[in-house]
Design an enzyme around this catalytic site. Structure first.
Site, PDB file in Angstrom:
ATOM      1  N   ARG A  23       0.835  -1.212   0.000  1.00  0.00           N
ATOM      2  CA  ARG A  23       0.000   0.000   0.000  1.00  0.00           C
ATOM      3  C   ARG A  23       0.861   1.250   0.000  1.00  0.00           C
ATOM      4  NH1 ARG A  23      -3.128  -2.833   3.820  1.00  0.00           N
ATOM      5  NH2 ARG A  23      -4.788  -3.904   2.703  1.00  0.00           N
ATOM      6  N   ASN A  43      -4.505 -18.827  11.718  1.00  0.00           N
ATOM      7  CA  ASN A  43      -3.889 -19.613  12.781  1.00  0.00           C
ATOM      8  C   ASN A  43      -4.829 -19.786  13.997  1.00  0.00           C
ATOM      9  OD1 ASN A  43      -2.032 -20.483  14.739  1.00  0.00           O
ATOM     10  ND2 ASN A  43      -0.376 -19.573  13.549  1.00  0.00           N
ATOM     11  N   CYS A  44      -5.425 -18.674  14.420  1.00  0.00           N
ATOM     12  CA  CYS A  44      -6.255 -18.705  15.634  1.00  0.00           C
ATOM     13  C   CYS A  44      -7.548 -19.489  15.433  1.00  0.00           C
ATOM     14  CB  CYS A  44      -6.594 -17.287  16.084  1.00  0.00           C
ATOM     15  SG  CYS A  44      -5.141 -16.285  16.357  1.00  0.00           S
ATOM     16  N   PRO A 270      20.106  -2.862  11.102  1.00  0.00           N
ATOM     17  CA  PRO A 270      18.970  -1.972  10.793  1.00  0.00           C
ATOM     18  C   PRO A 270      18.286  -2.263   9.457  1.00  0.00           C
ATOM     19  CG  PRO A 270      21.067  -0.761  10.820  1.00  0.00           C
ATOM     20  CD  PRO A 270      21.361  -2.146  11.295  1.00  0.00           C
ATOM     21  N   TYR A 273      14.258  -6.223   9.813  1.00  0.00           N
ATOM     22  CA  TYR A 273      13.204  -6.067  10.810  1.00  0.00           C
ATOM     23  C   TYR A 273      12.757  -7.453  11.276  1.00  0.00           C
ATOM     24  CZ  TYR A 273      12.745  -1.224   9.210  1.00  0.00           C
ATOM     25  OH  TYR A 273      12.977   0.089   8.910  1.00  0.00           O
ATOM     26  N   ALA A 274      12.145  -7.500  12.452  1.00  0.00           N
ATOM     27  CA  ALA A 274      11.563  -8.771  12.901  1.00  0.00           C
ATOM     28  C   ALA A 274      10.256  -8.482  13.633  1.00  0.00           C
ATOM     29  CB  ALA A 274      12.529  -9.542  13.793  1.00  0.00           C
ATOM     30  N   GLY A 276       6.265 -10.389  15.178  1.00  0.00           N
ATOM     31  CA  GLY A 276       5.467 -11.577  15.484  1.00  0.00           C
ATOM     32  C   GLY A 276       6.009 -12.423  16.627  1.00  0.00           C
ATOM     33  N   ASP A 277       5.653 -13.699  16.613  1.00  0.00           N
ATOM     34  CA  ASP A 277       5.953 -14.602  17.725  1.00  0.00           C
ATOM     35  C   ASP A 277       7.445 -14.851  17.939  1.00  0.00           C
ATOM     36  OD1 ASP A 277       3.229 -14.888  17.900  1.00  0.00           O
ATOM     37  OD2 ASP A 277       3.170 -17.028  17.444  1.00  0.00           O
TER      38      ASP A 277
END
Ligand code: NAD
Length: 438
Positions: A23, A43-44, A270, A273-274, A276-277
């Site tokens: 976007r 997933n949930c 830098p 990026y990371a 989530g779980d």
């Protein structure tokens, strides 16, 4: 030349990063690498297919084709990333079906590899089915549909409890084994006890303090000497961050597991990026926290994409908020529980209330149990828990909002909440917590 972004992991965090990037940038070459056969699955929702409440196809929100058509994303399933060369800025991996190797260059990398199920070192545990992915679900469902009626679930956290509910609804005899002293660890014991009672009432056999010593082809053996018939065994003993790829690449990773990131979700490199779980974030007390929940993954994916595209975006300390349905009950928590606050060396004040979900004279009011954990001197809210019937989710969300916004405990009295007799009381249960705190 166009910006080349590789996203590793195509579920909640990775897909929200990839779609947000698109976007913000129409020309970037965005490649999503997913080792499994599906991207963007719910997933949930997995446990709810065990009871047939949710159809299998409804769990698959996108395919590589639909992502290509709708977002111009190059999503590659069966592609496992095996190595990051930070000097060369490449990701090397292998196609899981053919074994064929690949190497792709990147300008920016987003890691969203998720978490994996903990497999306790118990003889025979290989037989237990985890429930993290669609293939996990397919294997478990096939076993449940063909084996005998006795299911043993190991671990009474959220996955174990949701699996137990849905397997019970599917008519199975379910035993839920928990090594710890209570079900649902985010709750304090007195609220967890209400969930335990509901599981009992609904015919799920729950054993806490249960130490599994051996899993055989037909049974699960406990330290107590008990031997439970087990046609199917579900593994729900917790998860750990999948941080090996980051570790191997020399990125900063916590000793106890979890990729370390700054407020912009950048790793120690830098360009990477990371989200989530797989990462550690910070809780409401600014302590490192492992919060493997879908809300954070989605929010972090968006924040990382925004920052990558030069927007001012950050992900600071957040209270973890979680909720689950357990048959007729709803149970959830936001922020820290009393045990966690005490473990941090603080002495909280605690309020318990047991209001009705709405005006008592209007038919159908249900019971609700609220717990507020706060600092009496400053009014600072540390956390809250809610267990009950209708309206439990609403109170929990109001309290999560208050906590995140820094509303003081006594100021809960001042929140102008919606009221009509079918929905609440003129003094809402959340307002009442504020009056009690004053
Ligand atoms: P969890 O950490 O919530 O629960 C694991 C449970 O297994 C703990 O209670 C632990 O004491 C127990 N356990 C560990 N080893 C055991 C053993 N050998 N025998 C018996 N019990 C054992 O983990 P989970 O349920 O696997 O869920 C993973 C993550 O996903 C959690 O953070 C959870 O909050 C999240 N999740 C959230 C929701 C939701 O919010 N509705 C739903 C599903 C999963």
């Amino acid at each position: 030349s166009p910006l080349r972004v590789i996203v590793i992991g195509g579920v909640a965090g990775g897909m929200s990063a990839a779609t947000r990037l698109r976007r913000l940038n129409e020309t970037a070459l965005i490649t999503v690498l997913e080792r499994g056969p599906y991207v963007s699955f719910a997933n949930c929702g997995l446990p709810y297919h065990l009871s047939g409440t949710v159809g299998r196809d409804d769990l698959l929100l996108h395919t590589p084709d639909s992502l290509q058509a709708r977002f111009n994303l190059d999503a590659r399933v069966h592609h496992e990333a095996l190595q990051i060369d930070r000097a060369a800025r490449t990701v090397t991996g292998r196609q899981t079906l053919t074994g064929e190797p690949f190497t792709l260059p990147y300008d920016r990398l987003i890691l969203s590899p998720g978490a994996h199920a903990v497999r306790p070192p118990i003889p025979g545990i290989e037989r237990a089915f985890p429930l993290r992915t669609v293939p996990d679900l397919d294997r478990l469902k096939a076993a449940v549909d063909t084996a005998g009626p006795h299911v043993v679930v190991i671990g009474a956290g959220f996955i174990g409890v949701e699996a137990a509910e849905n397997l019970r609804a599917a008519g199975r005899h379910v035993t839920l084994l928990e090594a710890g002293p209570q079900v649902l660890p985010p709750l304090d014991p007195e609220l967890a006890a209400l969930v335990h009672q509901e599981l009992d009432r609904q015919g799920v056999h729950v054993a806490t303090g249960a130490a599994v010593t051996r899993v055989t082809d037909t049974h699960v053996h406990l330290h107590s000497g008990a031997c439970l018939p087990a046609d199917v065994v579900v593994l729900a003993a917790g998860v750990r961050p999948s941080d090996q790829l980051a570790r191997d690449a020399g990125l900063d990773v916590a000793t106890g597991g979890g990729i370390l990131v700054n407020d912009h979700l950048q790793t120690s490199d830098p360009l990477i990026y990371a989200v989530g779980d797989a990462i550690l974030t910070r809780d409401a007390l600014d302590q490192p926290a492992f919060v493997p929940l879908a809300w954070g993954a989605n929010r972090q994916g968006r924040v990382a994409a925004d920052h990558l595209m030069g927007r001012p975006a950050s992900y600071g300390p957040h209270p973890a908020t979680a909720i689950a349905r357990i048959f007729t009950l709803t149970a959830g928590s936001t922020g820290l529980n009393e045990r966690q606050v005490r473990a941090a060396g603080l002495t909280p004040t605690v309020i318990h209330t047991h209001p009705a979900s709405h005006a008592g004279y209007y038919p159908g009011a249900q019971g609700l149990h609220l717990k507020l954990v706060f600092d009496a001197a400053t009014g600072r809210i540390y956390g809250a828990q809610a267990v009950g019937g209708d309206g439990t989710d609403k109170r929990l969300d109001v309290l999560a909002t208050a906590l995140h916004a820094g509303v003081r405990a006594d100021d809960l009295a001042d929140l102008p909440l919606a009221y009509a007799p079918p929905y609440g009381s003129a003094k809402d249960p959340v307002n009442m917590l504020g009056y009690v705190a004053q």
